[in-house]
Design an enzyme around this catalytic site. Structure first.
Site, PDB file in Angstrom:
ATOM      1  N   HIS A 161       7.172   2.758 -10.348  1.00  0.00           N
ATOM      2  CA  HIS A 161       7.838   3.714  -9.454  1.00  0.00           C
ATOM      3  C   HIS A 161       7.670   3.337  -7.983  1.00  0.00           C
ATOM      4  O   HIS A 161       8.587   3.469  -7.189  1.00  0.00           O
ATOM      5  CB  HIS A 161       7.285   5.126  -9.674  1.00  0.00           C
ATOM      6  N   ILE A 162       6.460   2.882  -7.610  1.00  0.00           N
ATOM      7  CA  ILE A 162       6.179   2.617  -6.194  1.00  0.00           C
ATOM      8  C   ILE A 162       6.627   1.207  -5.796  1.00  0.00           C
ATOM      9  O   ILE A 162       7.254   1.015  -4.749  1.00  0.00           O
ATOM     10  CB  ILE A 162       4.671   2.810  -5.894  1.00  0.00           C
ATOM     11  N   GLU A 269     -15.483   7.060  -4.982  1.00  0.00           N
ATOM     12  CA  GLU A 269     -14.985   7.785  -3.811  1.00  0.00           C
ATOM     13  C   GLU A 269     -15.790   9.062  -3.639  1.00  0.00           C
ATOM     14  O   GLU A 269     -16.150   9.704  -4.634  1.00  0.00           O
ATOM     15  CB  GLU A 269     -13.503   8.135  -4.004  1.00  0.00           C
ATOM     16  N   HIS A 292      -8.017   7.528   0.486  1.00  0.00           N
ATOM     17  CA  HIS A 292      -7.140   7.873  -0.644  1.00  0.00           C
ATOM     18  C   HIS A 292      -6.043   8.866  -0.212  1.00  0.00           C
ATOM     19  O   HIS A 292      -5.893   9.934  -0.802  1.00  0.00           O
ATOM     20  CB  HIS A 292      -7.949   8.457  -1.817  1.00  0.00           C
ATOM     21  N   ILE A 293      -5.325   8.470   0.821  1.00  0.00           N
ATOM     22  CA  ILE A 293      -4.281   9.350   1.360  1.00  0.00           C
ATOM     23  C   ILE A 293      -2.881   8.774   1.168  1.00  0.00           C
ATOM     24  O   ILE A 293      -1.920   9.255   1.754  1.00  0.00           O
ATOM     25  CB  ILE A 293      -4.496   9.615   2.872  1.00  0.00           C
ATOM     26  N   GLY A 294      -2.782   7.731   0.337  1.00  0.00           N
ATOM     27  CA  GLY A 294      -1.479   7.081   0.151  1.00  0.00           C
ATOM     28  C   GLY A 294      -0.377   8.080  -0.180  1.00  0.00           C
ATOM     29  O   GLY A 294       0.733   7.990   0.327  1.00  0.00           O
ATOM     30  N   GLY A 295      -0.694   9.040  -1.029  1.00  0.00           N
ATOM     31  CA  GLY A 295       0.328   9.999  -1.463  1.00  0.00           C
ATOM     32  C   GLY A 295       0.217  11.348  -0.770  1.00  0.00           C
ATOM     33  O   GLY A 295       0.907  12.297  -1.153  1.00  0.00           O
TER      34      GLY A 295
HETATM   35  P1  NAI Z   1       3.979   3.248 -12.569  1.00  0.00           P
HETATM   36  O1  NAI Z   1       3.274   3.551 -13.835  1.00  0.00           O
HETATM   37  O2  NAI Z   1       5.329   3.794 -12.314  1.00  0.00           O
HETATM   38  O3  NAI Z   1       4.087   1.637 -12.417  1.00  0.00           O
HETATM   39  C1  NAI Z   1       3.050   0.767 -12.697  1.00  0.00           C
HETATM   40  C2  NAI Z   1       3.656  -0.593 -13.071  1.00  0.00           C
HETATM   41  O4  NAI Z   1       2.594  -1.503 -13.258  1.00  0.00           O
HETATM   42  C3  NAI Z   1       4.460  -0.554 -14.345  1.00  0.00           C
HETATM   43  O5  NAI Z   1       5.733  -1.145 -14.138  1.00  0.00           O
HETATM   44  C4  NAI Z   1       3.627  -1.383 -15.322  1.00  0.00           C
HETATM   45  O6  NAI Z   1       4.413  -2.086 -16.270  1.00  0.00           O
HETATM   46  C5  NAI Z   1       2.912  -2.321 -14.378  1.00  0.00           C
HETATM   47  N1  NAI Z   1       1.682  -2.876 -14.944  1.00  0.00           N
HETATM   48  C6  NAI Z   1       0.788  -2.292 -15.770  1.00  0.00           C
HETATM   49  N2  NAI Z   1      -0.212  -3.123 -16.041  1.00  0.00           N
HETATM   50  C7  NAI Z   1       0.049  -4.268 -15.369  1.00  0.00           C
HETATM   51  C8  NAI Z   1      -0.635  -5.504 -15.262  1.00  0.00           C
HETATM   52  N3  NAI Z   1      -1.785  -5.737 -15.923  1.00  0.00           N
HETATM   53  N4  NAI Z   1      -0.076  -6.468 -14.505  1.00  0.00           N
HETATM   54  C9  NAI Z   1       1.100  -6.260 -13.857  1.00  0.00           C
HETATM   55  N5  NAI Z   1       1.783  -5.108 -13.929  1.00  0.00           N
HETATM   56  C10 NAI Z   1       1.262  -4.125 -14.673  1.00  0.00           C
HETATM   57  O7  NAI Z   1       2.978   3.657 -11.403  1.00  0.00           O
HETATM   58  P2  NAI Z   1       3.340   4.039  -9.900  1.00  0.00           P
HETATM   59  O8  NAI Z   1       3.769   5.457  -9.826  1.00  0.00           O
HETATM   60  O9  NAI Z   1       4.207   2.993  -9.336  1.00  0.00           O
HETATM   61  O10 NAI Z   1       1.872   3.987  -9.258  1.00  0.00           O
HETATM   62  C11 NAI Z   1       1.208   2.748  -9.112  1.00  0.00           C
HETATM   63  C12 NAI Z   1      -0.255   2.995  -8.808  1.00  0.00           C
HETATM   64  O11 NAI Z   1      -0.378   3.748  -7.592  1.00  0.00           O
HETATM   65  C13 NAI Z   1      -0.982   3.812  -9.879  1.00  0.00           C
HETATM   66  O12 NAI Z   1      -2.253   3.251 -10.083  1.00  0.00           O
HETATM   67  C14 NAI Z   1      -1.158   5.179  -9.240  1.00  0.00           C
HETATM   68  O13 NAI Z   1      -2.302   5.836  -9.726  1.00  0.00           O
HETATM   69  C15 NAI Z   1      -1.327   4.791  -7.784  1.00  0.00           C
HETATM   70  N6  NAI Z   1      -1.065   5.872  -6.821  1.00  0.00           N
HETATM   71  C16 NAI Z   1      -1.877   5.946  -5.726  1.00  0.00           C
HETATM   72  C17 NAI Z   1      -1.685   6.952  -4.792  1.00  0.00           C
HETATM   73  C18 NAI Z   1      -2.550   7.019  -3.568  1.00  0.00           C
HETATM   74  O14 NAI Z   1      -2.738   8.103  -3.019  1.00  0.00           O
HETATM   75  N7  NAI Z   1      -3.062   5.907  -3.097  1.00  0.00           N
HETATM   76  C19 NAI Z   1      -0.663   7.988  -4.977  1.00  0.00           C
HETATM   77  C20 NAI Z   1       0.208   7.751  -6.102  1.00  0.00           C
HETATM   78  C21 NAI Z   1      -0.013   6.725  -7.009  1.00  0.00           C
END
Ligand code: NAI
Length: 409
Positions: A161-162, A269, A292-295
């Site tokens: 998604h991101i 954290e 941890h404020i990315g979102g």
């Molecule tokens: P998502 O689940 O939509 O996408 C993750 C992608 O990573 C998927 O396409 C998946 O196939 C791929 N993936 C999984 N294992 C992999 C590997 N070993 N090697 C390569 N690709 C792999 O997740 P989304 O929504 O894009 O979020 C990504 C990360 O960001 C998550 O860990 C989420 O927890 C984190 N996050 C952090 C926030 C913050 O405040 N910093 C806020 C929101 C999300």
């Protein structure tokens, strides 16, 4: 035919805790529901008092929904976590009681993407370090080690998604985007998929991690991967703390093999704003640290409010459980001219046969049905003839496997 709830909307009690965004309340109001919204979390004792009359409960991360609370809430239809995490809820107890739990895992993705790009530029311009120096009275006007991001290669690890949003924003700045994902993904813009993480590390000027926390991503960036990165490149981790070996990163930064890092998430954290943040990265001037404020933006809170309330309204009005984290995900378009039976049952062999037998015995016709199962729970949405729907509900409720049955008409 317009659908109505068998249980009138004005009799549904909705309690939202912890100052959930007004967009959440507005979404319920538009759907015809009244809401009680309070600013603070409730203790277990307070929840035990409130629970018996509540049909829908909305919380954020502070309120703990224990098995005791669930047992004290016989009318509770669903729980909404207006956040990403759901570990504040005893998910198993909720599922056993036939209560789905919804959250909003993707409402803040844009916020993360924006901060990632901003930090890439801040790193390339040493802006964070220069700002810190000026706060201590030092003026260091110099172009040394400062670059544009234009024409640089951004490598995105995890294109879910991101990742693609980061890629599109980066292209708007003139960056070249490559990505690596374990699943096949449709590239957006001019992004180029790469066959391996190693290939990505070797050719990227910026490496941005957007993978989930899984056994395979634990320490996926360690000494070996950092050594494989281009000399003078940058690492950005706004995904999960477990993905990067922090000691190895600190070492790579100290010896200068990579030029800088932006880190928003950490293996450990602080659990509150009062706790001290400890990390090997503290004091390194080429590192941007964020708590941890990315979102964490008001827009994300707004989106979360709408997303979770919409899930709760859908579940109450039509039985749709898409997006539930502890519960079978079932969706069936509403069919005019029928009544809808929603049955949550213990997932043992033969339940569907029993229910089909009940419909046949009352001379009814099944107009549409969808069964989903998850662990010990089965969830059936079934549209049946109006004339026999009440009989069917009554008989299903007598089955030993029945947990809860609702009728929508
Ligand atoms: P998502 O689940 O939509 O996408 C993750 C992608 O990573 C998927 O396409 C998946 O196939 C791929 N993936 C999984 N294992 C992999 C590997 N070993 N090697 C390569 N690709 C792999 O997740 P989304 O929504 O894009 O979020 C990504 C990360 O960001 C998550 O860990 C989420 O927890 C984190 N996050 C952090 C926030 C913050 O405040 N910093 C806020 C929101 C999300």
């Amino acid at each position: 035919m317009s659908k109505q709830l068998s249980f009138p909307k004005h009799k549904i009690t909705i309690l939202l805790l912890e100052g959930i965004h007004p967009a959440a309340v507005e979404t319920f109001r538009r759907a015809g529901y009244a809401v009680e919204s309070v600013k603070h979390a409730l203790s277990e004792e307070e929840l035990l008092e409130a629970a018996p009359s509540v049909h829908l409960l909305g919380i954020r991360s502070k309120t703990q929904i224990t098995q005791r609370v669930i047992r004290a809430a016989p009318q509770l239809l669903a729980i909404g976590c207006y956040c990403i995490g759901t570990n504040q809820v005893d998910l198993e107890s909720a599922a056993s009681a036939g209560i789905p739990v919804f959250n909003a895992p993707f409402s803040n993705t844009r916020s993360v993407a924006e901060l990632t790009i901003a930090e890439a530029i801040m790193l390339a311009r040493k802006a964070s370090h220069k700002s810190l120096m000026m706060h201590s009275g030092r003026w260091d006007k110099s172009a040394e080690g400062c670059f544009e991001v234009r024409n640089k290669v951004l490598g995105i690890v995890g294109y879910g998604h991101i990742g693609p949003q980061v890629g599109l924003l980066a292209e708007a700045f003139g960056m070249k985007v490559v990505f690596f994902d374990i699943a096949k993904k449709l590239p957006l813009g001019n992004a180029q998929p790469l066959a391996s993480l190693k290939a990505l590390l070797q050719q990227s000027d910026f490496v941005a991690l957007h993978v989930p926390e899984t056994p395979a991503t634990r320490n996926m960036i360690g000494k070996q991967e950092l050594d494989a990165m281009k000399q003078g490149s940058y690492l950005l981790n706004l995904s999960r703390g477990s993905v990067v070996d922090i000691a190895a990163l600190a070492e790579a930064l100290r010896k200068g093999s990579i030029a800088g890092a932006a880190v928003d998430v950490f293996p450990e954290e602080p659990s509150s704003n009062n706790e001290v943040f400890e990390s090997d990265l503290r004091g390194l001037d080429n590192v941007i640290l964020t708590p941890h404020i990315g979102g964490s933006t008001l827009e994300a809170q707004h989106n979360i409010g709408i997303e979770v309330s919409s899930s709760l309204v859908d579940f109450t009005d039509s039985g749709r459980s898409a997006g539930a984290v502890n519960f079978p995900q079932v969706d069936l378009p509403m069919m005019d001219g029928s009544h809808r039976v929603l049955n949550i049952h213990r997932n043992v062999p033969g339940v569907l046969k029993d229910i089909t037998g009940i419909v046949a015995a009352v001379g009814g016709n099944i107009r549409g049905q969808y069964l989903g199962t998850m662990n010990d729970i089965g969830y059936l949405i079934m549209d049946v003839d109006q004339s026999v729907s009440r009989n069917i509900k009554r008989e299903i409720e007598k089955l030993e496997t029945n947990i809860r049955t609702r009728l929508l008409f």
